[in-house]
Structure formats: C-alpha cells, structure tokens
Design an enzyme around this catalytic site. Structure first.
Site, PDB file in Angstrom:
ATOM      1  N   ASN A   1       0.812  -1.232   0.000  1.00  0.00           N
ATOM      2  CA  ASN A   1       0.000   0.000   0.000  1.00  0.00           C
ATOM      3  C   ASN A   1       0.841   1.276   0.000  1.00  0.00           C
ATOM      4  O   ASN A   1       0.394   2.322  -0.464  1.00  0.00           O
ATOM      5  CB  ASN A   1      -1.008  -0.005   1.163  1.00  0.00           C
ATOM      6  CG  ASN A   1      -0.360   0.179   2.510  1.00  0.00           C
ATOM      7  OD1 ASN A   1       0.790  -0.188   2.709  1.00  0.00           O
ATOM      8  ND2 ASN A   1      -1.093   0.760   3.440  1.00  0.00           N
TER       9      ASN A   1
ATOM     10  N   GLU B   1       4.651  -3.261  12.387  1.00  0.00           N
ATOM     11  CA  GLU B   1       3.606  -2.251  12.205  1.00  0.00           C
ATOM     12  C   GLU B   1       2.452  -2.944  11.506  1.00  0.00           C
ATOM     13  O   GLU B   1       2.602  -3.399  10.373  1.00  0.00           O
ATOM     14  CB  GLU B   1       4.105  -1.095  11.335  1.00  0.00           C
ATOM     15  CG  GLU B   1       4.906  -0.056  12.062  1.00  0.00           C
ATOM     16  CD  GLU B   1       4.226   0.482  13.291  1.00  0.00           C
ATOM     17  OE1 GLU B   1       2.977   0.544  13.331  1.00  0.00           O
ATOM     18  OE2 GLU B   1       4.934   0.821  14.247  1.00  0.00           O
TER      19      GLU B   1
ATOM     20  N   CYS C   1      -2.980   2.037   6.468  1.00  0.00           N
ATOM     21  CA  CYS C   1      -3.077   1.566   7.859  1.00  0.00           C
ATOM     22  C   CYS C   1      -3.731   2.651   8.696  1.00  0.00           C
ATOM     23  O   CYS C   1      -4.358   2.382   9.706  1.00  0.00           O
ATOM     24  CB  CYS C   1      -1.707   1.297   8.444  1.00  0.00           C
ATOM     25  SG  CYS C   1      -0.723   0.242   7.431  1.00  0.00           S
TER      26      CYS C   1
HETATM   27  C1  UN1 Z   1       0.406   3.322   5.974  1.00  0.00           C
HETATM   28  O1  UN1 Z   1      -0.763   3.384   5.665  1.00  0.00           O
HETATM   29  O2  UN1 Z   1       0.900   2.233   6.337  1.00  0.00           O
HETATM   30  O3  UN1 Z   1       0.042   8.982   7.433  1.00  0.00           O
HETATM   31  C2  UN1 Z   1       1.338   4.467   5.916  1.00  0.00           C
HETATM   32  C3  UN1 Z   1      -0.170   8.495   6.318  1.00  0.00           C
HETATM   33  C4  UN1 Z   1       0.997   8.235   5.404  1.00  0.00           C
HETATM   34  C5  UN1 Z   1       1.627   6.919   5.694  1.00  0.00           C
HETATM   35  C6  UN1 Z   1       0.661   5.772   5.772  1.00  0.00           C
HETATM   36  N1  UN1 Z   1       1.958   9.305   5.550  1.00  0.00           N
HETATM   37  O4  UN1 Z   1      -1.283   8.180   5.959  1.00  0.00           O
END
Ligand code: UN1
Length: 504
Positions: free
Chosen positions: A161, A259, A293
């Site tokens: 992603n 993570e 995420c």
């Molecule tokens: C992710 O979805 O794993 O804060 C990372 C954010 C991005 C990074 C997302 N700068 O949504």
C-alpha cells in the site's frame, strides 16, 4: 543504463533480485505476473525467489556489513543525500510507476514519493547526529558514555500500500546506522523496489549494502527470519502475518519490529466545524481507496450533529470520481486485487446482517471500463454498534462506519475499544476537550481538526496495542530499531575501581 532485466517478446519486464550489487541471473527461476489494478493489464513479471536466493543475499549483506560499519556515518549519509537527489529528479517517473502498479491516484503517488525524498534527507542528517549520551561516572577518573552501534544484517518486509515510502522508512535508517539489508517487497509492488534498486546502484552504494529479494512471504520472509545472520526483522503488513513473524522471530531470538493493522476513528463533537470534519473524513477514509493503515474507518459522532454529518457526507460522497488513478481528475482509484474486493464485499454483508444501515455505496463497480479493474464504491454505514464486527475489524477498503455517542468520554471509550491503536482524530473547537482527548486516546498518532492520515516522516510512526509491538518507524525513533545501544566506560584512574562498592 543499469538494471539487468530480461525483456520478454511482448515487452514485459522480468524482474530478478538485486544481490551483492549484481542482478541475479534468471536460471530456472519461477515468475508471477504483476497486474495494474486499474485495468488488469500485465505490467511485469516478478521472480518468486527461494530460500537459496535469500541465503545468497544474506551472505552478500553479511560480507559487506563489516566494512560498511567502519565507514563514518556522515559519509554513509552522503549516499542518502544522493539517493534523495535522484528521487527528486525521477519523482514524476516513480509516481507514474507507483500508480500503475498499486493503483493510488497520481496526486497521492506524488505525495508518497515525496515522503520517501523527505526521509532520505532527514535520515541523511542523522549521519551527523546519531546522538548518544555522555554522563558522569560514579567513580573518580572514569568516563561513561553510550553510543549507537550498528546491528548487522537486517531484514525488511514491506507492504504494497506504500511500496516506496515505507521502504524508505526502514532502509534509510538501516543504511545510515551502518547496517546492510535484505529487502523483500510485496509481490504486488515489485516495480517500486526495482526502481529503488536502480537508484542504489546509480549512487554507487557499496556492493551488498542493499539487497532486494522478490517473492512470497511464506518462502522468502520465512527464510529471512530463519537465517541466523539476520539480526533484525522490520515488518509492515497485516496483523496475521505480523503475529506469525513475531512467533517465528521469537523462536530465533530475533529483534522484531512490527507495524500492523488499524481501525482508526474520527471523533466529531457537537461544537466541531462540520465543513472541515466532512473534508477530513472523506480524505482520510477514501484516499488510497481506504487502503492505508491510518485510514479512517470509524466516525464517532455526537448525537446532536449526527443527522447533519450523515447528510453532508452522503452529499459529498457523490462528488468522488472513481476510476484509473493515472487520470488526474479521479479521486478514488481501484483496490489492489480481486481478493480485496471479495473481503470488502463480505464486510458489507456482515454489516447489513448486524443491523447497520447502509447510507451510501456498498457494491463493487463492474460496469464498462471499470469491469477490467478492481473498484469498490465509497461506502458509508450508520447506526453501527461500537462492538459489532463492522466497527471492530480492519477492512482495508473504502468503508466507513458511523457510531453515535453522547459525550466526549463515551467517544474516547469507543475509540479505545478496538484491539488496534494506530491513529485517531478529533474535531472540536473546545481547547479543554481537545487536550483531554489527546491525553486519553490510546493511539500512537492523534490528530486535532484533521483526518487520521498524513503522518510526517520526522515524527515517530506506529501504534499501541495490536497495531505493533512497541517499536516505531520513521523519526529518530526508527534508529532504535536499527541500532544497538552500547555503554562504554573508560577508567583512567590506573587502578581497579569497583562500581557500587568503592564509592559507597
Ligand atoms: C500506511 O498506511 O501504512 O500517514 C502508511 C499516512 C501516510 C503513511 C501511511 N503518511 O497516511
């Protein structure tokens, strides 16, 4: 230029591993197709590596590491400055490839590449810091300090992603701290890793410092964890896979940084600026088609503004254009593959059965051109029970659940009721409530008057509870994953001095 890919008759690139500064030969390797999620077109073929390939890469990384660790950190950082500079030069190209292989809309792809560039310069700066401590000793004529030491060969496992940003969050601190790495990118997004390998080669990173091994987690990931010369595993991905990595890593006494999932909420209090809240929700829920995420998948709303918020969201959702993300006017791109469509559709059914009310969306889009790709309508449920599966489990798609509450305290309780703890947000103009919320929200990231996405690279990124295992990506906190603390005592008294004994 560099890069040794076999181009097949139909023009398709066959991607092989980058090991010890060389592109591995095809031999009798197996490959799998990489497809553009926007239209199903095959855009590359990627090697499905074996344990032997991994062991080869680890060997190369181990061989390089001793010397790399002796290169002064500011000099190691110079490579990162150069990497950052080339990434700027190639920004548009990288963004186009990213959209093609992962599907996110081009504006977001540019943002993601920028995130990688930011990380390059930020971590390069660490080359002249890597700060430790000097402290007084309890004994006379004795000097005490702590330094950050490189760990050795580290294994990086990254998701599809954010195929470039997350790779930079892990590989750049590894590089500056004096480690060498073996990186397994997701099989869905190998082109980004191939592009990065080209850049590593172009800047002349010493052979074996950066190694890329393509392939499935079950084979390549497992081999990385089981290899005794890999000292750290840094993983971003699903909770199920993360749990397996932690279990296997535990058995092999690996340092494991994880993570994983999120079930992030936006809280909207009754005094919120609703226009702003609507914008924040739409951006963080439907950007990247909900496949972050950090994506907003719950909206916890005060009962006095619930109706109005629902109406405005439904109204605004109609404006979201869906399609191929390489079209600049498109706001929501495809999801990654057919399996993802199935999972999202399944959750929509679960939601309906649980008695949630569907306000917008709810189906895959299969008409006309869209039939060739994997598209799901931005979807909004309301009257969702806080403890239902719809409100508790990670969907990883454009689905939002609205939950009604009567107070800030209840909103915080609902926010904290999930097993995850990545990101949260609150919209309110009441400074007291905002400060109470930032204290009590049990997540690694808290936003005030902004949606749940948009982390910047110089702050720690990660979550509490089931989102992680206490580590952080990005920011200087990332260095804790890729360095070992070493405490150094220098006694210049010329005699034996016993701590805790001779000074009491
Ligand atoms: C992710 O979805 O794993 O804060 C990372 C954010 C991005 C990074 C997302 N700068 O949504």
């Amino acid at each position: 230029m560099q890069g040794n890919v076999t181009i097949q008759e139909n023009g398709i690139k066959q991607l092989d591993n980058y090991i010890g500064g060389a592109w591995q030969e095809a031999g009798n390797a197996k490959y799998t197709a990489v497809k553009n999620p926007a239209n199903g077109e095959e855009i590359a073929q990627v090697r499905l590596s074996t344990k032997e390939d991994v062991d080869l890469a680890v060997k190369a990384a181990k061989k390089a590491q001793k010397e790399w660790a002796l290169v002064p950190a500011p000099e190691r950082a110079d490579y990162l400055y150069e990497i950052g500079r080339i990434m700027i030069e190639k920004k548009e190209h990288l963004s186009q490839v990213l959209t093609k292989e992962m599907g996110k809309v081009i504006e977001e792809a540019r943002g993601e590449v920028q995130e990688g560039i930011d990380m390059a310069f930020y971590m390069a700066g660490e080359g002249r810091r890597l700060v430790g401590e000097t402290v007084p000793s309890e004994l006379q004529n004795k000097f005490a300090m702590s330094v950050r030491a490189p760990i050795g060969v580290v294994g990086l496992i990254t998701p599809w992603n954010f195929p470039i940003a997350i790779a930079t969050w892990k590989s750049f601190p590894a590089i500056v701290a004096g480690n060498t790495f073996v990186w397994k990118p997701a099989t869905e997004t190998p082109l980004m890793a191939y592009e990065m390998a080209l850049i590593f080669e172009e800047v002349g990173l010493p052979k074996g410092v950066a190694n890329v091994v393509f392939g499935a987690g079950s084979e390549v990931g497992t081999a990385m964890i089981e290899n005794p010369d890999v000292r750290v595993i840094s993983f971003t991905g699903s909770t199920d896979t993360g749990r397996r990595i932690a279990e296997l890593g535990g058995r092999h006494l690996k340092k494991v940084s994880l993570e994983m999932g999120g079930k992030n909420a936006v809280i909207v209090l009754e005094d919120a600026d609703l226009d702003l809240a609507v914008e924040g929700i739409l951006w963080s829920a439907f950007g990247t088609a909900g496949q972050r995420c950090t994506a907003c998948s719950r909206v916890i709303v005060h009962k006095n503004v619930k109706k109005e918020l629902e109406q405005r969201l439904v109204e605004e959702m109609k404006q979201l254009t869906i399609g191929d993300g390489s079209d600049e006017s498109v706001k929501v791109g495809p999801v990654v593959n057919a399996g993802s469509i199935e999972k999202i559709a399944n959750y929509v059914e679960i939601g309906k059965k649980e008695g949630a009310k569907l306000l917008a969306g709810g189906s895959a889009l299969t008409e006309g051109e869209l039939a060739k790709g994997h598209y799901f309508e931005p979807t909004l449920f309301t009257d969702v029970k806080w403890d239902s599966r719809l409100a508790q489990e990670e969907i990883f798609g454009p689905v939002v659940s609205l939950i009604e509450v009567e107070s800030l305290e209840e909103a915080i309780e609902v926010n904290n009721s999930v097993i995850f703890g990545l990101s949260s947000s609150i919209f309110s103009r009441d400074v007291n409530k905002v400060f109470q919320a930032q204290r009590d929200l049990d997540t690694g990231i808290v936003y005030v008057n902004a949606g749940t996405t948009g982390a910047e690279i110089h702050l720690p990124f990660g979550g509490t509870k089931g989102t992680g295992n206490g580590n952080r990506d990005s920011g200087k906190a990332a260095l804790d994953v890729f360095t070992e603390w070493k405490s150094v005592y220098v006694d210049f008294s010329g005699k034996l001095q016993r701590a805790q004994i001779d000074n009491s």
